[in-house]
Motif scaffolding. Structure first.
Motif, mmCIF file in Angstrom:
data_model
loop_
_atom_site.group_PDB
_atom_site.id
_atom_site.type_symbol
_atom_site.label_atom_id
_atom_site.label_comp_id
_atom_site.label_asym_id
_atom_site.label_seq_id
_atom_site.Cartn_x
_atom_site.Cartn_y
_atom_site.Cartn_z
ATOM 1 N N GLY A 1 -20.111 39.420 -30.987
ATOM 2 C CA GLY A 1 -19.011 39.949 -31.773
ATOM 3 C C GLY A 1 -17.889 38.931 -31.922
ATOM 4 N N ILE A 2 -16.831 39.321 -32.616
ATOM 5 C CA ILE A 2 -15.688 38.430 -32.831
ATOM 6 C C ILE A 2 -14.755 38.523 -31.636
ATOM 7 N N GLY A 3 -14.305 37.351 -31.146
ATOM 8 C CA GLY A 3 -13.330 37.356 -30.063
ATOM 9 C C GLY A 3 -13.671 36.431 -28.919
ATOM 10 N N VAL A 4 -13.120 36.737 -27.761
ATOM 11 C CA VAL A 4 -13.172 35.864 -26.588
ATOM 12 C C VAL A 4 -14.593 35.609 -26.098
ATOM 13 N N ASN A 5 -15.414 36.643 -26.045
ATOM 14 C CA ASN A 5 -16.778 36.484 -25.504
ATOM 15 C C ASN A 5 -17.581 35.462 -26.302
ATOM 16 N N THR A 6 -17.446 35.500 -27.608
ATOM 17 C CA THR A 6 -18.155 34.538 -28.462
ATOM 18 C C THR A 6 -17.665 33.121 -28.194
ATOM 19 N N ALA A 7 -16.353 32.965 -28.073
ATOM 20 C CA ALA A 7 -15.781 31.639 -27.816
ATOM 21 C C ALA A 7 -16.271 31.079 -26.481
ATOM 22 N N ILE A 8 -16.271 31.907 -25.446
ATOM 23 C CA ILE A 8 -16.725 31.467 -24.122
ATOM 24 C C ILE A 8 -18.197 31.072 -24.162
ATOM 25 N N ALA A 9 -19.013 31.879 -24.861
ATOM 26 C CA ALA A 9 -20.446 31.577 -24.959
ATOM 27 C C ALA A 9 -20.680 30.239 -25.657
ATOM 28 N N ALA A 10 -19.970 30.006 -26.755
ATOM 29 C CA ALA A 10 -20.142 28.753 -27.497
ATOM 30 C C ALA A 10 -19.648 27.554 -26.685
ATOM 31 N N LEU A 11 -18.501 27.700 -26.032
ATOM 32 C CA LEU A 11 -17.962 26.603 -25.224
ATOM 33 C C LEU A 11 -18.876 26.300 -24.039
ATOM 34 N N PHE A 12 -19.440 27.330 -23.466
ATOM 35 C CA PHE A 12 -20.395 27.154 -22.369
ATOM 36 C C PHE A 12 -21.587 26.312 -22.816
ATOM 37 N N LEU A 13 -22.142 26.624 -23.975
ATOM 38 C CA LEU A 13 -23.297 25.878 -24.483
ATOM 39 C C LEU A 13 -22.932 24.421 -24.766
ATOM 40 N N TYR A 14 -21.720 24.183 -25.265
ATOM 41 C CA TYR A 14 -21.280 22.818 -25.542
ATOM 42 C C TYR A 14 -21.066 22.013 -24.263
ATOM 43 N N SER A 15 -20.796 22.703 -23.165
ATOM 44 C CA SER A 15 -20.485 22.009 -21.911
ATOM 45 C C SER A 15 -21.714 21.644 -21.094
ATOM 46 N N LEU A 16 -22.862 22.214 -21.434
ATOM 47 C CA LEU A 16 -24.041 22.075 -20.587
ATOM 48 C C LEU A 16 -24.584 20.657 -20.478
ATOM 49 N N LEU A 17 -24.731 19.968 -21.607
ATOM 50 C CA LEU A 17 -25.455 18.689 -21.616
ATOM 51 C C LEU A 17 -24.923 17.670 -20.612
ATOM 52 N N PRO A 18 -23.626 17.319 -20.626
ATOM 53 C CA PRO A 18 -23.174 16.298 -19.666
ATOM 54 C C PRO A 18 -23.355 16.709 -18.213
ATOM 55 N N ILE A 19 -23.251 18.016 -17.929
ATOM 56 C CA ILE A 19 -23.402 18.475 -16.543
ATOM 57 C C ILE A 19 -24.857 18.406 -16.110
ATOM 58 N N ILE A 20 -25.758 18.901 -16.954
ATOM 59 C CA ILE A 20 -27.191 18.849 -16.624
ATOM 60 C C ILE A 20 -27.647 17.405 -16.494
ATOM 61 N N ARG A 21 -27.316 16.587 -17.473
ATOM 62 C CA ARG A 21 -27.786 15.199 -17.498
ATOM 63 C C ARG A 21 -27.271 14.419 -16.298
ATOM 64 N N ASN A 22 -25.982 14.575 -15.970
ATOM 65 C CA ASN A 22 -25.420 13.826 -14.851
ATOM 66 C C ASN A 22 -25.935 14.321 -13.511
ATOM 67 N N THR A 23 -26.178 15.623 -13.396
ATOM 68 C CA THR A 23 -26.765 16.147 -12.159
ATOM 69 C C THR A 23 -28.169 15.576 -11.968
ATOM 70 N N TYR A 24 -28.949 15.622 -13.020
ATOM 71 C CA TYR A 24 -30.322 15.094 -12.989
ATOM 72 C C TYR A 24 -30.324 13.601 -12.647
ATOM 73 N N THR A 25 -29.489 12.837 -13.356
ATOM 74 C CA THR A 25 -29.434 11.387 -13.133
ATOM 75 C C THR A 25 -28.921 11.056 -11.741
#
Length: 217
Positions: free
Chosen positions: A84-108
């Motif tokens: 839906g429109i609002g905070v939950n959508t924003a948090i979900a999208a920001l969460f997805l954008y934040s994943l790559l550097p954390i996963i990659r650096n943890t793995y490396t």
């Protein structure tokens, strides 16, 4: 419009909307905090998982990489039918954008731990879990924290787009300034967001130094 007029506008808007700026900053921080909290927990977990199951590394890293290539507004749009429109959508999208550097650096970070150190720990009778918690993760912390820092700083800027889906934050002023053609109002959103990014950069830099084992400093 010259720079003096822009700054006069900024000071005028800041004086008029000071309480609104504080409220928007609070909302902005909450968006970043909750999305980063979820991303850190899941990102580090996935990073550890793909060190144990290498076959999943291509899928996990590739999937997180694809999320980064989707334009921010498009990703927000994709999330609306789900949250839906609002905070939950924003948090979900920001969460997805934040994943790559954390996963990659943890793995490396874990993969780069000296193999002789890992073998020595196993030779002392440590289980795989003990090796992970007492050897690999402590030695990988500098790399992991660098990924978290990168994700957090990017997150602050991306969170300004949350205004387009009614989630609030400092992006409200930027959006309002664009629609009304008031440069000072744009600065009222952009400057606190930039300062917040700088504060987070400094915070995570010191946190990285504090959590880094003495032998690696």
């Amino acid at each position: 419009m010259n720079n003096l007029n822009i700054w006069e506008q900024f000071m005028q808007q800041a004086e008029m909307r000071w309480s609104e700026v504080l409220e928007a900053t609070s909302v902005h921080i909450q968006l970043v905090f909750f999305s980063m909290l979820i991303a850190i927990v899941l990102g580090i977990g996935l990073g550890i998982l793909i060190t144990r199951v290498p076959k999943l590394s291509t899928v996990v890293l590739g999937g997180a990489g694809i999320m980064q290539t989707i334009p921010s507004l498009a990703l927000l749009g994709f999330m609306i039918p789900i949250f839906g429109i609002g905070v939950n959508t924003a948090i979900a999208a920001l969460f997805l954008y934040s994943l790559l550097p954390i996963i990659r650096n943890t793995y490396t970070g874990i993969k780069d731990v000296n193999k002789a150190t890992v073998e020595a720990a196993k030779g002392m009778g440590m289980t795989s879990l003990q090796v992970l918690l007492k050897v690999e993760l402590p030695l990988a912390i500098p790399m992991i924290m660098a990924g978290v820092r990168t994700a957090a700083v990017i997150n602050v800027g991306t969170a300004t787009l949350a205004a387009f889906i009614g989630a609030g934050g400092l992006g409200d002023f930027i959006f309002l300034g664009i629609t009304r053609g008031i440069d000072g109002l744009i600065l009222l959103g952009a400057i606190p967001a930039a300062l917040l990014a700088i504060v987070l950069e400094i915070f995570f830099t010191y946190l990285e130094r504090w959590t880094t084992p003495e032998g690696l400093k």
